[in-house]
Structure formats: structure tokens, C-alpha cells
Motif scaffolding. Structure first.
Motif, PDB file in Angstrom:
ATOM      1  N   GLY A  17       0.775  -1.239   0.000  1.00 33.62           N
ATOM      2  CA  GLY A  17       0.000   0.000   0.000  1.00 33.62           C
ATOM      3  C   GLY A  17       0.804   1.285   0.000  1.00 33.62           C
ATOM      4  O   GLY A  17       0.230   2.370   0.060  1.00 33.62           O
ATOM      5  N   PHE A  18       2.137   1.197  -0.063  1.00 33.95           N
ATOM      6  CA  PHE A  18       2.939   2.418  -0.106  1.00 33.95           C
ATOM      7  C   PHE A  18       2.976   2.974  -1.527  1.00 33.95           C
ATOM      8  O   PHE A  18       3.197   2.223  -2.483  1.00 33.95           O
ATOM      9  CB  PHE A  18       4.368   2.151   0.378  1.00 33.95           C
ATOM     10  N   LYS A  19       2.764   4.285  -1.651  1.00 35.27           N
ATOM     11  CA  LYS A  19       2.783   4.920  -2.978  1.00 35.27           C
ATOM     12  C   LYS A  19       4.168   5.495  -3.222  1.00 35.27           C
ATOM     13  O   LYS A  19       4.505   6.570  -2.729  1.00 35.27           O
ATOM     14  CB  LYS A  19       1.719   6.002  -3.049  1.00 35.27           C
ATOM     15  N   ILE A  20       4.965   4.750  -3.944  1.00 35.27           N
ATOM     16  CA  ILE A  20       6.365   5.124  -4.157  1.00 35.27           C
ATOM     17  C   ILE A  20       6.654   5.064  -5.657  1.00 35.27           C
ATOM     18  O   ILE A  20       6.308   4.092  -6.321  1.00 35.27           O
ATOM     19  CB  ILE A  20       7.289   4.151  -3.392  1.00 35.27           C
ATOM     20  N   TRP A  21       7.290   6.116  -6.161  1.00 36.32           N
ATOM     21  CA  TRP A  21       7.617   6.141  -7.595  1.00 36.32           C
ATOM     22  C   TRP A  21       8.936   5.418  -7.860  1.00 36.32           C
ATOM     23  O   TRP A  21       9.775   5.305  -6.962  1.00 36.32           O
ATOM     24  CB  TRP A  21       7.702   7.576  -8.102  1.00 36.32           C
ATOM     25  N   GLY A  22       9.123   4.972  -9.105  1.00 38.95           N
ATOM     26  CA  GLY A  22      10.328   4.229  -9.496  1.00 38.95           C
ATOM     27  C   GLY A  22      11.261   5.066 -10.349  1.00 38.95           C
ATOM     28  O   GLY A  22      10.850   5.655 -11.339  1.00 38.95           O
ATOM     29  N   LEU A  23      12.542   5.105  -9.947  1.00 36.78           N
ATOM     30  CA  LEU A  23      13.529   5.904 -10.673  1.00 36.78           C
ATOM     31  C   LEU A  23      14.590   4.991 -11.279  1.00 36.78           C
ATOM     32  O   LEU A  23      14.980   3.997 -10.649  1.00 36.78           O
ATOM     33  CB  LEU A  23      14.252   6.852  -9.710  1.00 36.78           C
ATOM     34  N   ALA A  24      15.071   5.340 -12.463  1.00 36.09           N
ATOM     35  CA  ALA A  24      16.300   4.736 -12.972  1.00 36.09           C
ATOM     36  C   ALA A  24      17.369   5.822 -12.927  1.00 36.09           C
ATOM     37  O   ALA A  24      17.116   6.962 -13.329  1.00 36.09           O
ATOM     38  CB  ALA A  24      16.118   4.223 -14.399  1.00 36.09           C
ATOM     39  N   VAL A  25      18.527   5.468 -12.388  1.00 32.61           N
ATOM     40  CA  VAL A  25      19.613   6.446 -12.198  1.00 32.61           C
ATOM     41  C   VAL A  25      20.938   5.805 -12.583  1.00 32.61           C
ATOM     42  O   VAL A  25      21.030   4.586 -12.735  1.00 32.61           O
ATOM     43  CB  VAL A  25      19.684   6.911 -10.723  1.00 32.61           C
ATOM     44  N   ASP A  26      21.971   6.636 -12.697  1.00 31.53           N
ATOM     45  CA  ASP A  26      23.313   6.109 -12.986  1.00 31.53           C
ATOM     46  C   ASP A  26      24.167   5.937 -11.726  1.00 31.53           C
ATOM     47  O   ASP A  26      24.980   5.038 -11.656  1.00 31.53           O
ATOM     48  CB  ASP A  26      24.068   7.054 -13.929  1.00 31.53           C
ATOM     49  N   ASP A  27      24.040   6.875 -10.777  1.00 31.90           N
ATOM     50  CA  ASP A  27      24.948   6.882  -9.614  1.00 31.90           C
ATOM     51  C   ASP A  27      26.387   6.911 -10.124  1.00 31.90           C
ATOM     52  O   ASP A  27      27.258   6.217  -9.602  1.00 31.90           O
ATOM     53  CB  ASP A  27      24.670   5.634  -8.749  1.00 31.90           C
ATOM     54  N   THR A  28      26.604   7.710 -11.147  1.00 37.26           N
ATOM     55  CA  THR A  28      27.894   7.726 -11.838  1.00 37.26           C
ATOM     56  C   THR A  28      29.026   8.171 -10.923  1.00 37.26           C
ATOM     57  O   THR A  28      28.902   9.164 -10.222  1.00 37.26           O
ATOM     58  CB  THR A  28      27.849   8.723 -13.007  1.00 37.26           C
ATOM     59  N   HIS A  29      30.121   7.433 -10.936  1.00 37.97           N
ATOM     60  CA  HIS A  29      31.349   7.845 -10.258  1.00 37.97           C
ATOM     61  C   HIS A  29      32.494   7.975 -11.264  1.00 37.97           C
ATOM     62  O   HIS A  29      33.288   8.885 -11.191  1.00 37.97           O
ATOM     63  CB  HIS A  29      31.749   6.824  -9.180  1.00 37.97           C
ATOM     64  N   ARG A  30      32.544   7.050 -12.239  1.00 36.93           N
ATOM     65  CA  ARG A  30      33.765   6.935 -13.057  1.00 36.93           C
ATOM     66  C   ARG A  30      33.647   7.553 -14.451  1.00 36.93           C
ATOM     67  O   ARG A  30      34.630   7.847 -15.082  1.00 36.93           O
ATOM     68  CB  ARG A  30      34.126   5.463 -13.214  1.00 36.93           C
ATOM     69  N   TYR A  31      32.428   7.627 -14.966  1.00 35.71           N
ATOM     70  CA  TYR A  31      32.178   8.240 -16.275  1.00 35.71           C
ATOM     71  C   TYR A  31      32.757   7.467 -17.447  1.00 35.71           C
ATOM     72  O   TYR A  31      33.213   8.030 -18.412  1.00 35.71           O
ATOM     73  CB  TYR A  31      32.618   9.719 -16.279  1.00 35.71           C
ATOM     74  N   TYR A  32      32.782   6.152 -17.347  1.00 38.10           N
ATOM     75  CA  TYR A  32      32.928   5.407 -18.592  1.00 38.10           C
ATOM     76  C   TYR A  32      31.856   4.321 -18.673  1.00 38.10           C
ATOM     77  O   TYR A  32      30.922   4.476 -19.438  1.00 38.10           O
ATOM     78  CB  TYR A  32      34.366   4.903 -18.846  1.00 38.10           C
ATOM     79  N   LYS A  33      31.887   3.292 -17.829  1.00 42.79           N
ATOM     80  CA  LYS A  33      30.835   2.275 -17.958  1.00 42.79           C
ATOM     81  C   LYS A  33      29.534   2.631 -17.237  1.00 42.79           C
ATOM     82  O   LYS A  33      28.525   1.981 -17.418  1.00 42.79           O
ATOM     83  CB  LYS A  33      31.342   0.945 -17.375  1.00 42.79           C
ATOM     84  N   ASP A  34      29.575   3.649 -16.388  1.00 41.05           N
ATOM     85  CA  ASP A  34      28.441   3.904 -15.497  1.00 41.05           C
ATOM     86  C   ASP A  34      27.726   5.216 -15.814  1.00 41.05           C
ATOM     87  O   ASP A  34      27.193   5.863 -14.937  1.00 41.05           O
ATOM     88  CB  ASP A  34      28.911   3.899 -14.032  1.00 41.05           C
ATOM     89  N   HIS A  35      27.709   5.595 -17.077  1.00 40.05           N
ATOM     90  CA  HIS A  35      27.293   6.942 -17.440  1.00 40.05           C
ATOM     91  C   HIS A  35      26.209   6.905 -18.512  1.00 40.05           C
ATOM     92  O   HIS A  35      26.348   6.196 -19.512  1.00 40.05           O
ATOM     93  CB  HIS A  35      28.561   7.672 -17.930  1.00 40.05           C
TER      94      HIS A  35
END
Ligand SMILES: [Zn+2]
Ligand SMILES: [Zn+2]
Length: 297
Positions: free
Chosen positions: A170-188
Motif C-alpha cells: 500500500g505504499f505509494k512510491i515512484w520508481g527511478l532509474a539512475v546512474d549513480d555515476t562515479h567513473r564516467y565510462y561504464k556507469d554513465h
């Protein structure tokens, strides 16, 4: 038929969890902004650890900037909690001194008292379950259903189960997709949100986030989701599979094989007595997904 998104407004692409050299990211805030502008993003929320990084003076002009932060602490038996604060006050200060003693309630209150929208970060990565969140989930704006860094580093980037467990309770929570980028090659630039906002301004982007007028994606696009009585009409970029996800023991799937693609489908919404929410997931030909926000029916 009525769209679940506002009729007026524009689609804006955004990154809501990303790091710079102001914490443990590898490039400067200005270069972070250039990297995302270069990929066609419209807005960014820079979320350094325990620090609200100011908008760089030489920031590129086209990217809307939201001040943000990531805080962590507490103990779930298998790890700690990470909470992202989106659109916090630009001069907010966060005290990391007592990190191990903070509870999840402390972390969420900390972010919200500074004006931020609280998001539970990467629950699969640090093993946070619905049970760990049951007393605070009502104050969460969102949960990271996908986190690129967690996927690339230890293959624990997907958190759909945790999301559905909370929605089913019953919790109304939205879903996010994010990068959490640290390195800026594979995670970007691999996980993003598409927001339908009244205008490309911080205020309207925040409002659209609060209202759930967005979807999360690592590939495909939703063009529209329209409701008509107990039916949902789906229009998307070409995909191989569409799913109606609901609370336990309910749901439906449609899939097609080579050389066919789906770009439209209509699902009937299961019986009202058995269903708390529905959400739509689409999957393209290389297995990349997009997630609509839940609709409470
Ligand atoms: Zn984190
Ligand atoms: Zn992070």
C-alpha cells in the motif's frame, strides 16, 4: 480515454543520482554537467555524499540544475541505508559525524527537513528490503528501480522486487532509474527518468517528480499510457514484450518473436477487489527495460 500524464507540457530527460569530485566521483561538477548535456539530458540533480555541491559557475546553459545530496547510515543486519535527497536547499548542511548511529528515519527526516524529496537508493546493492522500510516508506518519494553503478560493479542494479513488495503493502512510491555515476565510462548515461513537466524549470520538474508524472528507463520509451474504464492503452517505442505488473498473483504478459515488434497494446485491468495497483514494464530486443510508475486502481 485519458492519459496518465498531463496533456500539456514537455518530456524532459533527467539524471537524479550522480557524483563529482566534490565527493568520490572522478570528474568535476562542471564536467559532470557537460557529460550529461552532451548526451542530450535536460536536467541533473548532483548528489554528492553528505554535501550539497553548488551549481558550477561555468555550467552549460541548457541543463537545469537541482541541488541534491546522498546520505547514509543505520544498519539492516546486512548493510546500511543510502538516501538521496532531490532538490534540497542549496545551502543545506548535512552532518556525517554520527553516520553509524543514524536510523533510516533520521536520514529521511534530514533530507526532507532541508526541502528534499527522499529516495531510497539502490536497495538491491546494500540489501535493503521492504521490511527495513516498513515504518518510513510513507515518506519516500521514490525508490531506485535501476542503478547503473550497482549493476556494472556488482550486478545488483535492479530493485523491482523491493519496489513491488512496498507497493503491494500500500505504499505509494515512484520508481527511478539512475546512474549513480562515479567513473564516467561504464556507469554513465545508462539509466534515466523521462519527466512530463509543465516547463523546463526546477519548480515544474520537481512538481512532476512529486506527482509521479514520469517513467524510468534504460532503453525503450513510453509514448503514452491512457486509461479507459478498466483498460490501459500503451504506446511505446518498438519493444518485444509488455508486462502489466500488479500485486501478488495478478499480472499479465504479452510478447512477440522475430521479426515482430510491439508498439501498442491494451491490457484489461484485473478485478478491482484483487488489485491494489498496476504498473507497466516494457522490454526491447536487447533486454533493456522501461518502467511506468504505479497506477492505484
Ligand atoms: Zn549509495
Ligand atoms: Zn551514490
Amino acid at each position: 480515454m485519458k492519459s496518465i500524464f498531463p496533456e500539456k507540457g514537455q518530456w524532459l530527460k533527467g539524471i537524479l543520482h550522480v557524483h563529482s569530485t566534490e565527493s568520490d566521483g572522478w570528474i568535476s561538477p562542471q564536467r559532470v554537467m557537460l557529460a550529461y548535456e552532451d548526451k542530450g539530458y535536460d536536467f541533473i540533480c548532483l548528489t554528492d555524499h553528505w554535501k550539497v555541491t553548488p551549481k558550477p559557475q561555468d555550467a552549460p546553459g541548457n541543463l537545469v540544475f537541482l541541488p541534491g545530496v546522498e546520505v547514509n547510515g543505520g544498519n539492516t543486519q546486512v548493510g546500511d541505508y543510502h538516501v538521496v535527497g532531490i532538490d534540497v536547499h542549496p545551502d543545506a548542511k548535512f552532518d556525517r559525524e554520527k553516520t553509524p548511529q543514524y536510523t533510516i528515519r533520521d536520514l529521511i527526516d534530514m533530507v526532507r527537513s532541508q526541502g528534499g524529496l527522499a529516495v531510497i537508493a539502490h536497495p538491491s546493492w546494500n540489501g535493503v528490503t521492504w521490511f527495513d522500510l516498513k515504518d518510513v516508506a510513507g515518506d519516500l518519494m521514490g525508490l531506485e528501480v535501476y542503478n547503473t553503478g550497482c549493476d556494472m560493479e556488482i550486478a545488483r542494479g535492479f530493485s523491482e522486487v523491493q519496489w513491488d513488495d512496498l507497493l503491494s503493502r500500500g505504499f505509494k512510491i515512484w520508481g527511478l532509474a539512475v546512474d549513480d555515476t562515479h567513473r564516467y565510462y561504464k556507469d554513465h548515461a545508462k539509466g534515466w527518468v523521462m519527466v512530463k513537466a509543465a516547463s523546463k524549470t526546477p519548480t515544474d520538474i520537481r512538481q512532476a517528480l512529486e506527482k509521479g508524472h514520469f517513467y524510468a528507463s534504460i532503453g525503450p520509451s513510453f509514448y503514452d499510457l491512457q486509461m479507459e474504464e478498466r483498460k490501459i492503452h500503451i504506446k511505446t517505442s518498438p519493444v518485444k514484450r509488455m508486462d502489466l505488473v500488479s500485486n501478488p498473483m495478478r499480472g499479465e504478459t504479452v510478447l512477440v518473436h522475430e521479426p515482430n515488434f510491439l508498439t501498442e497494446h491494451v491490457f484489461s485491468i484485473p478485478d478491482k477487489n484483487n488489485v491494489k495497483y498496476i504498473r507497466i514494464r516494457i522490454t526491447d530486443e536487447i533486454g533493456h527495460e522501461a518502467w511506468s510508475n504505479p497506477i492505484f486502481v
